[in-house]
Design an enzyme around this catalytic site. Structure first.
Site, PDB file in Angstrom:
ATOM      1  N   HIS A  82       0.840  -1.197   0.000  1.00  0.00           N
ATOM      2  CA  HIS A  82       0.000   0.000   0.000  1.00  0.00           C
ATOM      3  C   HIS A  82       0.873   1.244   0.000  1.00  0.00           C
ATOM      4  O   HIS A  82       1.853   1.328   0.721  1.00  0.00           O
ATOM      5  CB  HIS A  82      -0.884   0.008   1.251  1.00  0.00           C
ATOM      6  N   ASP A 161     -15.173   2.789   8.356  1.00  0.00           N
ATOM      7  CA  ASP A 161     -14.106   3.704   7.953  1.00  0.00           C
ATOM      8  C   ASP A 161     -14.611   4.714   6.925  1.00  0.00           C
ATOM      9  O   ASP A 161     -14.276   5.890   6.996  1.00  0.00           O
ATOM     10  CB  ASP A 161     -12.912   2.929   7.380  1.00  0.00           C
ATOM     11  N   ARG A 168     -14.535  12.871   9.417  1.00  0.00           N
ATOM     12  CA  ARG A 168     -13.262  13.513   9.813  1.00  0.00           C
ATOM     13  C   ARG A 168     -12.889  14.616   8.849  1.00  0.00           C
ATOM     14  O   ARG A 168     -12.364  15.667   9.237  1.00  0.00           O
ATOM     15  CB  ARG A 168     -12.136  12.454   9.880  1.00  0.00           C
ATOM     16  N   SER A 183      -7.402   3.632   9.918  1.00  0.00           N
ATOM     17  CA  SER A 183      -8.183   3.722   8.685  1.00  0.00           C
ATOM     18  C   SER A 183      -7.504   2.940   7.560  1.00  0.00           C
ATOM     19  O   SER A 183      -8.123   2.094   6.894  1.00  0.00           O
ATOM     20  CB  SER A 183      -8.327   5.204   8.306  1.00  0.00           C
ATOM     21  N   LYS A 187      -8.531  -1.180   5.994  1.00  0.00           N
ATOM     22  CA  LYS A 187      -8.848  -1.499   4.598  1.00  0.00           C
ATOM     23  C   LYS A 187      -7.950  -2.608   4.063  1.00  0.00           C
ATOM     24  O   LYS A 187      -8.388  -3.488   3.325  1.00  0.00           O
ATOM     25  CB  LYS A 187      -8.711  -0.234   3.732  1.00  0.00           C
TER      26      LYS A 187
HETATM   27  N1  URA Z   1      -6.046   7.674   3.893  1.00  0.00           N
HETATM   28  C1  URA Z   1      -6.936   6.857   4.462  1.00  0.00           C
HETATM   29  O1  URA Z   1      -7.325   5.843   3.912  1.00  0.00           O
HETATM   30  N2  URA Z   1      -7.423   7.168   5.685  1.00  0.00           N
HETATM   31  C2  URA Z   1      -7.038   8.266   6.340  1.00  0.00           C
HETATM   32  O2  URA Z   1      -7.498   8.478   7.432  1.00  0.00           O
HETATM   33  C3  URA Z   1      -6.111   9.137   5.723  1.00  0.00           C
HETATM   34  C4  URA Z   1      -5.627   8.807   4.491  1.00  0.00           C
END
Ligand code: URA
Ligand code: CA
Length: 433
Positions: A82, A161, A168, A183, A187
């Site tokens: 990632h 999320d 957020r 977060s 994923k």
């Molecule tokens: N990328 C994400 O997937 N989550 C965040 O909180 C910030 C950047």
């Protein structure tokens, strides 16, 4: 349990229990906890932070808020990679076939790009016929048979999320290490990988503007991963200037092909080998990073990596002949040079602004609904630290329209030339478990 008590507890700097974190995430996902309470808690976390245990619990609560992908039918250790988002970042496209060429399974789920950063799925769209909308059964079969496949985002992964990130975004609570780390990791874990390699970017094109912030984020994510049973490693890499020379979808595919043959730009080549080595070690394909790197170099130079890319394209309906005839990739109508206005050394190529310029040519999306033009983009001829003469081309603009004065101006504004400039460091830190 009452949400108001959980908010007050975090506000006062105390550690939340696993049950309290679960209660919040379940209630917020279901809609029984309103946005105003969730935003109060996010703000309390922003100021009071979370312990390692709380961070791991928050991550797993978000993983369990929706579907998860079960890759257990794929033999071997599945390592995912990632990146926290870059400009002209072609690494995934190179890494998937490169690592698979060592018989290590790469089951890649990939998304579309938004804003100044590109997505791997969009890049692959520039190869005629290539399909990322494949069934889960086909995806698993392809990885078992040929070690590599790419699938578009499927399933309702981590709904908590999605909801919390959107909240957020409008409540000033994006920039919190525990919230970003949980977060991103939620994923990755929901997408089913056994191990994770993270490329945390720093600089103008990145989310984390300083090396220190990037290190904190990387360390937080590596800890979460290892605490929830997913071996995780990370690197911190520069994203103050774009990666490689190509920015734009078909242009980046061509760059990926060059890199798979061992003829890529120096920075992309180095980044791919660094991240790839971590992936190979995590998949038990080598004992050390050095040994992993030697194995990757071998398949790059003996042709196995580029052969694997052809197999990957063919398996998913793509025209693999573009590998040997890249002129078959979509090409823009106009190729416009951008001459340097003065001689000197390139001291800055502001990544995010250059990414926006490419997006304005049509290479990226400003909103999720926009469509993109895979043929357009930018080919840099210079990188930071390079010498340039007056009138020499800084880059070629690949465009389907000629009225691009505003974009040219934006490029001039964001490529700085000085009397002297050093080359930039690419990799600032390598974080193993
Ligand atoms: N990328 C994400 O997937 N989550 C965040 O909180 C910030 C950047
Ligand atoms: Ca690139």
């Amino acid at each position: 349990m009452r949400m108001v008590d959980i908010i007050a507890k975090k506000r006062d700097g105390h550690e939340l229990t696993t049950a309290e974190i679960d209660f919040f995430i379940k209630g917020y996902t279901a809609g029984t906890i309103p946005d105003y309470q969730a935003s109060a808690l996010a703000m309390a976390i922003y100021f009071k932070d979370m312990t390692d245990r709380e961070r791991a619990d928050l991550t797993m609560a978000m993983v369990n808020s929706g579907e998860t992908i079960d890759l257990s039918a794929i033999k071997g250790i599945k390592v995912d990679k990632h990146s926290t988002g870059g400009v002209g970042d072609t690494t995934t496209l190179v890494l998937a076939p490169l690592v698979a060429a060592l018989d290590i399974p790469v089951a890649k789920m990939s998304g579309r790009g938004l804003g100044h950063t590109g997505g791997t799925t969009d890049k692959l769209d520039s190869i005629a016929g290539f399909q990322t909308e494949i069934t889960k059964e086909d995806f698993i079969r392809l990885v078992n048979d040929d070690k590599v496949a790419v699938i578009g985002q499927t399933g309702n992964l981590t709904p908590a999320d999605k909801k919390l990130y959107a909240l957020r975004d409008v409540t000033g609570t994006v920039n919190s290490i525990p919230l970003i780390a949980s977060s991103i990791m939620s994923k990755k874990i929901a997408a089913g990988s056994d191990a994770i390699v993270l490329d945390v970017k720093t600089g103008a094109g990145a989310f984390m503007k300083t090396i220190d912030e990037a290190k904190q984020l990387a360390n937080a994510m590596v800890k979460i991963g290892n605490n929830v049973g997913r071996r995780t490693m990370a690197i911190i890499s520069d994203m103050s200037q774009p990666l490689g020379f190509a920015i734009g979808n078909a242009l980046e595919v061509k760059e990926a092909i060059d890199t798979l043959k061992g003829k890529g730009p120096a920075d992309l080549h180095e980044l791919v080998l660094t991240l790839g080595s971590q992936m190979v070690v995590l998949a038990n394909g080598a004992d050390t990073l050095e040994e992993a790197r030697a194995r990757l170099e071998e398949v790059m130079y003996n042709g196995k990596a580029i052969e694997k890319f052809k197999v990957m394209l063919k398996n998913q309906g793509g025209d693999a002949s573009v590998v040997d005839q890249p002129e078959k990739l979509p090409e823009a109508k106009f190729k416009i040079e951008l001459p340097a206005l003065q001689a000197g050394y390139i001291s800055e190529i502001v990544a995010d602004e250059i990414g926006i310029a490419a997006m304005q040519l049509g290479a990226g999306r400003a909103t999720k609904e926009d469509s993109i033009d895979v043929s357009v983009g930018l080919m840099l001829h210079k990188k930071v630290g390079d010498r340039v003469e007056q009138g020499e081309s800084l880059l070629t603009i690949h465009s389907n329209r000629e009225d691009i004065d505003a974009i040219k101006q934006k490029l001039y504004d964001n490529i700085k030339i000085s009397d002297q400039a050093e080359k930039l460091q690419l990799i600032y830190s390598v974080i193993t478990e």
